[in-house]
Design an enzyme around this catalytic site. Structure first.
Site: not given
Length: 160
Positions: A17, A41, A90, A127
């Site tokens: 990040h 979440k 990514r 994460s």
């Protein structure tokens, strides 16, 4: 002023990040890190804790500020006169999902999305993966800022 928002859950913020944040800060006059509140979440850290951690690790970047938001990101952009969303990619699998989101956001509001490929060093990093590895005792210290690593280990110990 060229302004952008970099949205995410940041639970916790990783070196990946920070790579995107620092690079975006070199391109835009102001970068707003938006900690998105997603009630569906389950997070390890509260929104307030994530916001505080982000402020801590970006304090050296004078053109970066941290905020939180619940709702459509494009509404945040409209309210704060932000024309660009920054997203780190990514892998190709990220692109498939993020392209759809970018197209929807552009249709809804005219806000464009800038895709930044992550540094190869962090191309595998998320994460969720960091939390999972740390939970089972793996060394993730090289994947997080030191103060974030300490907080992660402390929180995992509290929940054990």
């Amino acid at each position: 002023m060229r302004r952008a928002v970099y949205p995410g859950s940041y639970d916790p913020v990783t070196n990946g990040h920070l790579d995107i944040i620092e690079r975006a800060a070199n391109v835009f006059d102001e970068v707003v890190i938006a900690v998105l509140i997603n009630k569906s979440k389950t997070t390890l850290f509260t929104v307030e804790e994530r916001t505080e951690m982000l402020r801590d690790v970006t304090s050296h970047l004078t053109n970066v500020r941290v905020d939180s938001w619940h709702g459509l990101l494009v509404e945040y952009c409209k309210q704060h006169d932000i024309k660009v969303i920054v997203k780190g990619l990514r892998a190709v699998s990220d692109f498939d999902y993020e392209l759809q989101m970018a197209q929807m956001n552009q249709q809804l509001s005219g806000v464009d999305t800038l895709f930044m490929p992550t540094s190869p060093t962090y191309s595998f990093l998320s994460s969720s993966l960091v939390k999972e590895v740390a939970k089972y005792g793996g060394d993730v210290s090289h994947l997080l800022p030191p103060q974030i690593h300490d907080r992660l280990l402390k929180r995992l110990a509290e929940r054990a």
